[in-house]
Design a protein around this motif. Sequence first.
Motif, PDB file in Angstrom:
ATOM      1  N   GLU A  67       0.824  -1.206   0.000  1.00  0.00           N
ATOM      2  CA  GLU A  67       0.000   0.000   0.000  1.00  0.00           C
ATOM      3  C   GLU A  67       0.859   1.257   0.000  1.00  0.00           C
ATOM      4  O   GLU A  67       0.454   2.302  -0.523  1.00  0.00           O
ATOM      5  N   ILE A  68       2.054   1.172   0.578  1.00  0.00           N
ATOM      6  CA  ILE A  68       2.940   2.335   0.652  1.00  0.00           C
ATOM      7  C   ILE A  68       3.996   2.315  -0.444  1.00  0.00           C
ATOM      8  O   ILE A  68       4.324   3.344  -1.033  1.00  0.00           O
ATOM      9  N   PHE A  69       4.537   1.121  -0.741  1.00  0.00           N
ATOM     10  CA  PHE A  69       5.676   1.034  -1.657  1.00  0.00           C
ATOM     11  C   PHE A  69       5.311   0.419  -3.011  1.00  0.00           C
ATOM     12  O   PHE A  69       6.210   0.106  -3.802  1.00  0.00           O
ATOM     13  N   GLY A  70       4.031   0.249  -3.289  1.00  0.00           N
ATOM     14  CA  GLY A  70       3.629  -0.416  -4.519  1.00  0.00           C
ATOM     15  C   GLY A  70       3.989   0.319  -5.787  1.00  0.00           C
ATOM     16  O   GLY A  70       4.003  -0.265  -6.871  1.00  0.00           O
ATOM     17  N   ASP A  71       4.291   1.617  -5.697  1.00  0.00           N
ATOM     18  CA  ASP A  71       4.640   2.381  -6.893  1.00  0.00           C
ATOM     19  C   ASP A  71       6.097   2.241  -7.291  1.00  0.00           C
ATOM     20  O   ASP A  71       6.512   2.821  -8.287  1.00  0.00           O
ATOM     21  N   TRP A  72       6.886   1.522  -6.502  1.00  0.00           N
ATOM     22  CA  TRP A  72       8.296   1.303  -6.836  1.00  0.00           C
ATOM     23  C   TRP A  72       8.539  -0.176  -7.092  1.00  0.00           C
ATOM     24  O   TRP A  72       7.972  -1.045  -6.397  1.00  0.00           O
ATOM     25  N   PRO A  73       9.384  -0.523  -8.073  1.00  0.00           N
ATOM     26  CA  PRO A  73       9.724  -1.937  -8.284  1.00  0.00           C
ATOM     27  C   PRO A  73      10.373  -2.528  -7.044  1.00  0.00           C
ATOM     28  O   PRO A  73      11.106  -1.844  -6.318  1.00  0.00           O
ATOM     29  N   ALA A  74      10.124  -3.788  -6.796  1.00  0.00           N
ATOM     30  CA  ALA A  74      10.646  -4.424  -5.590  1.00  0.00           C
ATOM     31  C   ALA A  74      12.165  -4.372  -5.541  1.00  0.00           C
ATOM     32  O   ALA A  74      12.765  -4.173  -4.485  1.00  0.00           O
ATOM     33  N   ASP A  75      12.816  -4.562  -6.700  1.00  0.00           N
ATOM     34  CA  ASP A  75      14.278  -4.603  -6.690  1.00  0.00           C
ATOM     35  C   ASP A  75      14.917  -3.221  -6.567  1.00  0.00           C
ATOM     36  O   ASP A  75      16.145  -3.100  -6.524  1.00  0.00           O
ATOM     37  N   SER A  76      14.089  -2.170  -6.493  1.00  0.00           N
ATOM     38  CA  SER A  76      14.646  -0.824  -6.290  1.00  0.00           C
ATOM     39  C   SER A  76      14.536  -0.374  -4.834  1.00  0.00           C
ATOM     40  O   SER A  76      15.151   0.623  -4.441  1.00  0.00           O
ATOM     41  N   LEU A  77      13.763  -1.103  -4.019  1.00  0.00           N
ATOM     42  CA  LEU A  77      13.596  -0.719  -2.628  1.00  0.00           C
ATOM     43  C   LEU A  77      14.892  -0.954  -1.845  1.00  0.00           C
ATOM     44  O   LEU A  77      15.686  -1.832  -2.173  1.00  0.00           O
ATOM     45  N   VAL A  78      15.090  -0.160  -0.808  1.00  0.00           N
ATOM     46  CA  VAL A  78      16.338  -0.191  -0.036  1.00  0.00           C
ATOM     47  C   VAL A  78      16.020  -0.556   1.410  1.00  0.00           C
ATOM     48  O   VAL A  78      15.111   0.010   2.016  1.00  0.00           O
ATOM     49  N   ILE A  79      16.768  -1.505   1.948  1.00  0.00           N
ATOM     50  CA  ILE A  79      16.649  -1.875   3.361  1.00  0.00           C
ATOM     51  C   ILE A  79      17.977  -1.585   4.038  1.00  0.00           C
ATOM     52  O   ILE A  79      19.018  -2.112   3.632  1.00  0.00           O
ATOM     53  N   VAL A  80      17.944  -0.741   5.064  1.00  0.00           N
ATOM     54  CA  VAL A  80      19.145  -0.419   5.842  1.00  0.00           C
ATOM     55  C   VAL A  80      18.967  -1.008   7.233  1.00  0.00           C
ATOM     56  O   VAL A  80      17.931  -0.809   7.866  1.00  0.00           O
ATOM     57  N   ARG A  81      19.989  -1.703   7.697  1.00  0.00           N
ATOM     58  CA  ARG A  81      19.910  -2.389   8.994  1.00  0.00           C
ATOM     59  C   ARG A  81      21.012  -1.892   9.921  1.00  0.00           C
ATOM     60  O   ARG A  81      22.148  -1.691   9.497  1.00  0.00           O
ATOM     61  N   ARG A  82      20.671  -1.691  11.169  1.00  0.00           N
ATOM     62  CA  ARG A  82      21.636  -1.334  12.207  1.00  0.00           C
ATOM     63  C   ARG A  82      21.414  -2.264  13.396  1.00  0.00           C
ATOM     64  O   ARG A  82      20.274  -2.444  13.836  1.00  0.00           O
ATOM     65  N   ASP A  83      22.494  -2.858  13.905  1.00  0.00           N
ATOM     66  CA  ASP A  83      22.405  -3.823  15.004  1.00  0.00           C
ATOM     67  C   ASP A  83      22.825  -3.181  16.323  1.00  0.00           C
ATOM     68  O   ASP A  83      23.799  -2.415  16.376  1.00  0.00           O
ATOM     69  N   PHE A  84      22.102  -3.520  17.375  1.00  0.00           N
ATOM     70  CA  PHE A  84      22.398  -3.050  18.718  1.00  0.00           C
ATOM     71  C   PHE A  84      22.397  -4.249  19.664  1.00  0.00           C
ATOM     72  O   PHE A  84      21.682  -5.226  19.435  1.00  0.00           O
ATOM     73  N   PRO A  85      23.175  -4.193  20.747  1.00  0.00           N
ATOM     74  CA  PRO A  85      23.119  -5.286  21.733  1.00  0.00           C
ATOM     75  C   PRO A  85      21.713  -5.413  22.310  1.00  0.00           C
ATOM     76  O   PRO A  85      21.046  -4.412  22.582  1.00  0.00           O
ATOM     77  N   ALA A  86      21.272  -6.633  22.521  1.00  0.00           N
ATOM     78  CA  ALA A  86      19.906  -6.855  23.002  1.00  0.00           C
ATOM     79  C   ALA A  86      19.664  -6.218  24.360  1.00  0.00           C
ATOM     80  O   ALA A  86      18.547  -5.803  24.667  1.00  0.00           O
ATOM     81  N   TYR A  87      20.710  -6.098  25.186  1.00  0.00           N
ATOM     82  CA  TYR A  87      20.511  -5.545  26.525  1.00  0.00           C
ATOM     83  C   TYR A  87      20.269  -4.035  26.506  1.00  0.00           C
ATOM     84  O   TYR A  87      19.938  -3.452  27.536  1.00  0.00           O
ATOM     85  N   LEU A  88      20.418  -3.378  25.349  1.00  0.00           N
ATOM     86  CA  LEU A  88      20.123  -1.944  25.235  1.00  0.00           C
ATOM     87  C   LEU A  88      18.755  -1.712  24.593  1.00  0.00           C
ATOM     88  O   LEU A  88      18.463  -0.609  24.123  1.00  0.00           O
ATOM     89  N   ARG A  89      17.927  -2.727  24.596  1.00  0.00           N
ATOM     90  CA  ARG A  89      16.650  -2.680  23.892  1.00  0.00           C
ATOM     91  C   ARG A  89      15.752  -1.529  24.345  1.00  0.00           C
ATOM     92  O   ARG A  89      15.083  -0.888  23.533  1.00  0.00           O
TER      93      ARG A  89
END
Length: 547
Positions: A114-136
Amino acid sequence: MRMKETPGWTQDTYITVYDHDDASFEGVTELLRRCIGFGQDNALAWARHIDRNGSAKLGPWTQDIARTVHAEMMRLAPQYGCACLRATLEDEEIAQPAPAAARPARKAHQVLNEIFGDWPADSLVIVRRDFPAYLRVDVQLALDALTATARRVGIHSSHRYDASDMATLVSERDHAKLIGAIQYEDIDIGEGRPVRLATNALSLIDDPDAPLAVWVNTGADFAQMPQLNVEILSPPGEAAAARTGAMLEAIEAAVAKGRSYRGKVLSLEASETYRGTAANALTVHFRTPVSEDELILPDAVKRALDRHIIGFAAQRDALKALGQSGKKGVLLYGPPGTGKTHTIRYLAERLRDHTTFLVTAEQVGMIGTYFRLARLFAPSILVIEDADLIARQRDTMASACDEVMLNRLLNELDGLKSDADLFVVMTTNRPQTLEAALIQRPGRIDHAIEVPVPDADCRERLLRLYGHGLRIDADVAADLVARTEGVSAAFIKEIARRLAQQSIFAGHAGHIAADDLGDVLDEMLGERDGLNLRLLGGNTSGSASLG
C-alpha cells in the motif's frame, strides 16, 4: 516522483468461483476446504457467500500457486458433484470483500504494498543497524518517539520463535506473516513503573516522496550473541536515504545517553549459547542507601576511600586537564564479613552520578561486555567481586580457560583509554593469591585499601548501629566489645540479632541483660560452634574470649 506502472511483483492472482444451480452446496464446501485450505467454518461461510452473491474472488496467490490450486479444484470438482462448477484465474490488485465471518487476515506484504507499490521491488532499499539486546529499552523508546505519528500494525507468524527480517516481510507470500494485534512486554528499569515495549510492531510512515517502514526484531551475531536489529525500508532516492540516516543516528544518540539506565546499579542477565554465556538483558538492582554514619570503618580506611575514590571523582576533570588519567583501579581486600560489599554500597550512594555495574563470579565470562557497558555509561563504577576467582596466580589455575579469563581481564584493563571516567573496584578475601601481573603493574590496580576486622571503637559503633532498637546497659556493651576482639562486622550484626531473640525468649523483649549477653556469646564463641564462628567471620585463632 512516483512511478505509474504497477510492477509485476505486486500483481497477485485470484481464483473467482461462480455459482451454478447444479453444483452441490456440500460439494463446493468440500472443494474449498480441501483445495483452498479453509477450515470447516470458513469453507461454509464462503460457500454461502457464493450461493447468495453468485461468485467469490479468492486469494491472492502467486501465479504458479494459483494455477496449481485451480487445476486441483477442476480435477476434484466432478468427485464432489460439481462438474458444472466454473472457476477462473484473474490478475487483479484488489479482491472483493469477503463475508465477515470468513474474511482472510491481511498479510505483511500487502500492507507494505500500500505504501511502496509504486516502486519496483528490486529498487527498494533496506538499511539495517544492530544493537546489543541488553540496550533494547533505549533503542525502542527512541524509535517510538521517532515514529510517534506512524501507523503501527502487529506482525504475527505461525511459528513462535520465527524472527523475520524486513526482506521476508516484503517478499514472502507462501508463508506470509499476518497482520494482527500489537503485543507488548513490560521491562523493569528500576523506576517503580515498568516500561511497556512493543515486541512485534511494524511502523509505517506514509509520505508521498519518502515513505518509510521500520521493523525491529531480535537475532544473533556471528558468535551467537543476542542482537536487536533495526531495519528501515525505503524507496530509492536521496530524500529517503537522508531520512533513514537521520533516524538511525537519532537512535544511536539516544543509546549513548542511556537515560533508562544511567546512574543506576546494574548487572547483566545471562543467556546460554553454544559459545558460552552471553548478555541478554540488564537487571536494575534496588539501591540500598548507606550513609557515612552507617559506614563503620577505621578512620584511616575512610580517609583512603575519600581520597582515592570520592575525592578522585570530584577532581577528575581537573586531573585530566593536567594530562592525567581519569580511570582508576582500586582493590578492597580483607577477611570475610568485614564490610567490603557494604563499602561498595556506600560508594554507589556517594557517587550517584556514576552507573554501577556488579560483576559476580559466575558472570566473569561476560567481562568484555561489562567493560563496554561501563565505557558507554561513563562515569561508572565496575565492581568485580571475588577477584581472586578470575585473577588468581597462573601457577594455581586448573585449566587453560582460567588463564583465558585472566588475560581477557588484563587486556580490558590495558585497553581503557586514559580519559575514560571509570573506576574498576575489585574485592577479595585472599589478596595473597592474586596474579602479580594484576597487582604489580600501574594502570591495573592503582591503590589497595584494606578493610580490616573492626577494632574496639568500631565494634562499639557497630553494636549501636545494628542494635539500635535494643536497650543495652553500658557495662553490658563494654563487656561485649571486650570479648569480641578479632570478629567481623557481620559477626557483630548477628550478635545483635541473637541478643534481640534471647531477650524475647527471656521475657524482657528489647532489654539486654548481662545473662543474655553471656548466653549468646557462649553459643557464638564456643568451640562446639566453630563452623558458625568461621562462617560469620569470627576469630578462630583463639583471641576471641569466652570470658
